[in-house]
Design a protein around this motif. Structure first.
Motif, PDB file in Angstrom:
ATOM      1  N   TYR A   6       0.832  -1.199   0.000  1.00 54.86           N
ATOM      2  CA  TYR A   6       0.000   0.000   0.000  1.00 54.86           C
ATOM      3  C   TYR A   6       0.866   1.248   0.000  1.00 54.86           C
ATOM      4  CZ  TYR A   6      -3.062   3.691   1.734  1.00 54.86           C
ATOM      5  OH  TYR A   6      -3.743   4.866   1.886  1.00 54.86           O
ATOM      6  N   ASN A   7       0.557   2.149  -0.918  1.00 55.51           N
ATOM      7  CA  ASN A   7       1.224   3.456  -0.971  1.00 55.51           C
ATOM      8  C   ASN A   7       0.189   4.529  -0.662  1.00 55.51           C
ATOM      9  OD1 ASN A   7       3.872   4.863  -2.048  1.00 55.51           O
ATOM     10  ND2 ASN A   7       2.148   6.075  -2.748  1.00 55.51           N
ATOM     11  N   PRO A   8       0.380   5.304   0.403  1.00 58.65           N
ATOM     12  CA  PRO A   8      -0.644   6.293   0.769  1.00 58.65           C
ATOM     13  C   PRO A   8      -0.553   7.562  -0.077  1.00 58.65           C
ATOM     14  CG  PRO A   8       1.169   6.411   2.308  1.00 58.65           C
ATOM     15  CD  PRO A   8       1.489   5.273   1.364  1.00 58.65           C
ATOM     16  N   ASP A   9      -1.662   8.264  -0.184  1.00 59.46           N
ATOM     17  CA  ASP A   9      -1.634   9.635  -0.666  1.00 59.46           C
ATOM     18  C   ASP A   9      -1.403  10.527   0.551  1.00 59.46           C
ATOM     19  OD1 ASP A   9      -4.593  11.044  -0.008  1.00 59.46           O
ATOM     20  OD2 ASP A   9      -4.487   8.868   0.100  1.00 59.46           O
ATOM     21  N   ASN A  10      -1.182  11.805   0.302  1.00 63.99           N
ATOM     22  CA  ASN A  10      -0.997  12.700   1.449  1.00 63.99           C
ATOM     23  C   ASN A  10      -2.283  13.438   1.809  1.00 63.99           C
ATOM     24  OD1 ASN A  10      -1.246  14.888  -0.351  1.00 63.99           O
ATOM     25  ND2 ASN A  10       0.948  14.968  -0.698  1.00 63.99           N
ATOM     26  N   GLY A  11      -3.384  13.067   1.132  1.00 62.15           N
ATOM     27  CA  GLY A  11      -4.671  13.651   1.454  1.00 62.15           C
ATOM     28  C   GLY A  11      -4.901  15.019   0.856  1.00 62.15           C
ATOM     29  N   ILE A  38      -2.276  -1.519  -3.882  1.00 60.15           N
ATOM     30  CA  ILE A  38      -3.223  -0.405  -3.805  1.00 60.15           C
ATOM     31  C   ILE A  38      -2.422   0.883  -3.644  1.00 60.15           C
ATOM     32  CG2 ILE A  38      -5.051   0.720  -2.486  1.00 60.15           C
ATOM     33  CD1 ILE A  38      -6.124  -1.974  -1.719  1.00 60.15           C
ATOM     34  N   ASP A  39      -2.613   1.804  -4.580  1.00 65.21           N
ATOM     35  CA  ASP A  39      -2.019   3.136  -4.486  1.00 65.21           C
ATOM     36  C   ASP A  39      -3.121   4.105  -4.082  1.00 65.21           C
ATOM     37  OD1 ASP A  39      -1.013   5.748  -5.054  1.00 65.21           O
ATOM     38  OD2 ASP A  39       0.523   4.843  -6.331  1.00 65.21           O
ATOM     39  N   GLY A  40      -2.958   4.734  -2.934  1.00 63.93           N
ATOM     40  CA  GLY A  40      -3.984   5.632  -2.429  1.00 63.93           C
ATOM     41  C   GLY A  40      -4.259   6.813  -3.323  1.00 63.93           C
ATOM     42  N   ASN A  41      -3.334   7.133  -4.221  1.00 67.60           N
ATOM     43  CA  ASN A  41      -3.572   8.223  -5.154  1.00 67.60           C
ATOM     44  C   ASN A  41      -4.616   7.849  -6.198  1.00 67.60           C
ATOM     45  OD1 ASN A  41      -1.373  10.282  -4.435  1.00 67.60           O
ATOM     46  ND2 ASN A  41      -0.244   8.359  -4.554  1.00 67.60           N
ATOM     47  N   ALA A  42      -4.720   6.561  -6.515  1.00 69.66           N
ATOM     48  CA  ALA A  42      -5.676   6.097  -7.515  1.00 69.66           C
ATOM     49  C   ALA A  42      -6.904   5.464  -6.874  1.00 69.66           C
ATOM     50  CB  ALA A  42      -5.009   5.085  -8.447  1.00 69.66           C
ATOM     51  N   GLY A  65       5.026   1.817   2.072  1.00 70.50           N
ATOM     52  CA  GLY A  65       6.168   2.683   1.788  1.00 70.50           C
ATOM     53  C   GLY A  65       5.700   4.116   1.692  1.00 70.50           C
ATOM     54  N   ALA A  66       6.492   5.040   2.224  1.00 69.61           N
ATOM     55  CA  ALA A  66       6.044   6.435   2.209  1.00 69.61           C
ATOM     56  C   ALA A  66       7.219   7.384   2.310  1.00 69.61           C
ATOM     57  CB  ALA A  66       5.070   6.699   3.356  1.00 69.61           C
ATOM     58  N   MET A  67       7.098   8.475   1.567  1.00 68.71           N
ATOM     59  CA  MET A  67       8.027   9.582   1.727  1.00 68.71           C
ATOM     60  C   MET A  67       7.547  10.459   2.887  1.00 68.71           C
ATOM     61  SD  MET A  67       8.952  10.523  -2.232  1.00 68.71           S
ATOM     62  CE  MET A  67       7.241  10.703  -2.750  1.00 68.71           C
ATOM     63  N   THR A  68       8.363  11.430   3.245  1.00 68.99           N
ATOM     64  CA  THR A  68       8.067  12.244   4.428  1.00 68.99           C
ATOM     65  C   THR A  68       6.713  12.926   4.333  1.00 68.99           C
ATOM     66  OG1 THR A  68      10.406  12.582   4.912  1.00 68.99           O
ATOM     67  CG2 THR A  68       8.871  14.194   5.815  1.00 68.99           C
ATOM     68  N   ARG A  69       6.361  13.453   3.154  1.00 71.50           N
ATOM     69  CA  ARG A  69       5.102  14.181   3.043  1.00 71.50           C
ATOM     70  C   ARG A  69       3.888  13.271   3.175  1.00 71.50           C
ATOM     71  NH1 ARG A  69       3.033  14.161  -2.347  1.00 71.50           N
ATOM     72  NH2 ARG A  69       4.409  13.079  -3.813  1.00 71.50           N
ATOM     73  N   MET A  70       4.076  11.964   3.072  1.00 68.98           N
ATOM     74  CA  MET A  70       2.966  11.021   3.191  1.00 68.98           C
ATOM     75  C   MET A  70       2.966  10.281   4.518  1.00 68.98           C
ATOM     76  SD  MET A  70       3.381   9.153  -0.476  1.00 68.98           S
ATOM     77  CE  MET A  70       3.618  10.045  -2.009  1.00 68.98           C
ATOM     78  N   ILE A  71       3.965  10.510   5.361  1.00 68.05           N
ATOM     79  CA  ILE A  71       4.168   9.617   6.489  1.00 68.05           C
ATOM     80  C   ILE A  71       3.058   9.708   7.527  1.00 68.05           C
ATOM     81  CG2 ILE A  71       5.572  11.110   7.967  1.00 68.05           C
ATOM     82  CD1 ILE A  71       6.230   7.385   7.120  1.00 68.05           C
ATOM     83  N   ALA A  72       2.466  10.871   7.732  1.00 64.53           N
ATOM     84  CA  ALA A  72       1.377  10.977   8.720  1.00 64.53           C
ATOM     85  C   ALA A  72       0.213  10.097   8.309  1.00 64.53           C
ATOM     86  CB  ALA A  72       0.945  12.433   8.863  1.00 64.53           C
TER      87      ALA A  72
END
Length: 517
Positions: A6-11, A38-42, A65-72
């Motif tokens: 799962y890859n999150p979006d940053n909302g 699942i990619d949260g952006n899509a 997996g997440a970069m800093t802007r997505m970590i929350a």
């Protein structure tokens, strides 16, 4: 075992393409396990929906997996999964630097059962097998027999089955634009951008960047044959589907070894493996005329250039003095003469910036060929030299800014302007570059080019304005289309006449459900 990656979006904003790590780990998963992506952006999800999903689908392990802007967002989703009784392993640049935060060893809540530090090519199969046996460890790190970090060579490189992976969710085009694009030529009903890497690592060590810390300063490359075969696979898929697939080479500096890059581009040309592609290349490497010739001949259409500033003092401060602002116009003209255009990235809030930096930068941009300017704020990411310098100077205003992600918001005090002034400069940059008038001017500046180039810059500008301006829903897209109707109808009149004009008017009256989220 059934595994969810799962890859999150940053909302707030969505990415233009899926993240490569999911597809790479799927290819590296040992046989006998099923992997779902699942990619949260899509596919937007909240905590309740991901918890329900892992229960309903009998998921045994979730990798995030997440970069800093997505970590929350990543932490919130991980908490929901763990509350549902499913193990979570987290990785990526942020978790690598802040492993104690993810594991709850810094006094905060624990978010992950395990963390994968650094590049997970080698450790992922071990993580899967340990999870299947119920012996998951806290920390996985790629090290050699002497305890030293080991980087994957990228040779051989895992084969990603792009011909079989479902990509429908990543279509970038809103439905209202389909009639226009279908008239450009066959296969413009869909458009997807697919991430591909040809190498990893960067020796430059810019002060604000996480790349050198994560991937290292030694460059590793895939074989030319491996990259060419992947492009051929994607090209064949696009042809079979009657759609368009472009590639984003996610290498942090695609031409860092110019000799090797030229060799790869020649092999792409020789194999007729050209697809439209984007790559990140620093301006200093684009002085080479032969390199730029090969970029164009091999299918390159857009080059991302981290210009950062037009002020040499700023560039020297952040260890990016190899950028020469006096060369920017020459480099961009060199690309444009070959019908290759630039995504030019600028950072405001640097130590030498003062109020008015946006207009000074825009004045330069207006003298260049049309492209895609983007503007951000200097951001101290954890463990970077910039973060350490600002922390030591007591200038951090939000030391853990990632725990509450706020887009385009400073996390430290600039030296020569206020935080509010820095925010205003970014707003000016985006508003001036992506207003309907600016988009129309960019399109008109290419009137001497075939229609396809004008449509290209128009679609790209519409997509890129969504980085800053809210543009995630059906109605936001509809509003954007309406605001830019003058340019749309101008393109129709220039290229297709009344027949398509009527078709687009018809499409515009269809229900907003026709628009892509």
């Amino acid at each position: 075992m059934k595994i969810l990656l799962y890859n999150p979006d940053n909302g707030v904003t969505r990415n233009f393409m899926p993240h490569l790590w999911m597809f790479l780990l799927q290819a590296l998963t040992p046989p006998g396990h099923e992997v779902v992506l699942i990619d949260g952006n899509a596919q937007p999800m909240d905590e309740e929906s991901i918890a329900r999903y892992v229960r309903d689908e009998n998921i045994g392990l979730v990798g995030i997996g997440a970069m800093t802007r997505m970590i929350a967002k990543a932490y919130r989703m991980a908490d929901a999964v763990r509350a549902a009784g499913v193990k979570v392993v987290m990785g990526g640049p942020h978790v690598t630097e802040m492993a104690d935060e993810a594991l709850g060893r810094d006094g905060g809540s624990r978010h992950a059962d395990a963390v994968a530090l650094g590049e997970a090519d080698e450790t992922w199969p071990r993580i899967v097998e340990d999870a299947a046996r119920g012996t998951l460890k806290d920390v996985y790190e790629p090290v050699d027999d002497f305890g030293q970090e080991r980087k994957p060579s990228l040779q051989p490189y895992p084969e990603i089955p792009w011909d079989k992976i479902k990509l429908e969710q990543f279509n970038l085009l809103p439905g209202i634009l389909h009639p226009l694009l279908k008239r450009v030529g066959a296969g413009w009903g869909t458009f997807r951008i697919v991430p591909v890497e040809s190498g990893r690592g960067c020796p430059y060590g810019c002060e604000f960047c996480t790349v050198t810390g994560f991937f290292g300063d030694s460059i590793r490359f895939r074989s030319n044959e491996s990259v060419v075969n992947e492009l051929l696979l994607l090209k064949a898929r696009a042809r079979e589907e009657g759609g368009q697939i472009a590639v984003f080479f996610i290498d942090d500096n695609f031409a860092i070894n110019v000799k090797r890059t030229k060799s790869l581009l020649r092999d792409i040309i020789a194999a007729n493996a050209q697809v439209h592609w984007v790559a990140q290349i620093s301006a200093n490497l684009l002085r080479d005329e032969e390199l730029v010739d090969l970029i164009a001949a091999a299918g390159g259409k857009w080059i991302f250039i981290g210009m950062e500033s037009i002020d040499p003092a700023n560039l020297a401060d952040v260890k990016k003095g190899f950028n020469k602002p006096g060369e920017y116009a020459v480099v961009l003209d060199r690309l444009a003469r070959r019908n290759v255009f630039a995504i030019t990235s600028f950072i405001f809030g640097m130590d030498n910036d003062t109020p008015g930096v946006a207009e000074r930068t825009l004045k330069e941009i207006r003298t260049w060929p049309p492209g895609l300017p983007i503007f951000g704020l200097m951001t101290p990411l954890p463990a970077t030299p910039l973060y350490k310098r600002l922390e030591a100077a007591g200038r951090l205003t939000r030391p853990k800014h990632w725990q509450e992600f706020i887009p385009f918001a400073m996390a430290h005090t600039p030296l020569r302007m206020s935080i509010d002034e820095a925010h205003s400069e970014v707003r000016i940059g985006w508003a001036s570059s992506y207003s309907p008038e600016a988009i129309e001017n960019a399109v008109d500046s290419l009137n001497h080019k075939p229609l396809g180039y004008r449509i290209n810059i128009f679609i790209a500008r519409l997509c890129f304005r969504g980085i800053y301006f809210p543009q995630m829903g059906r109605f936001a897209w509809l509003k954007t289309i309406i605001e830019n109707r003058r340019t749309i109808f101008k393109l129709l009149r220039q290229g297709f006449g009344g027949g398509l004009h009527a078709a687009v008017q018809s499409a515009a009256t269809q229900p907003t459900a026709e628009l892509r989220n």
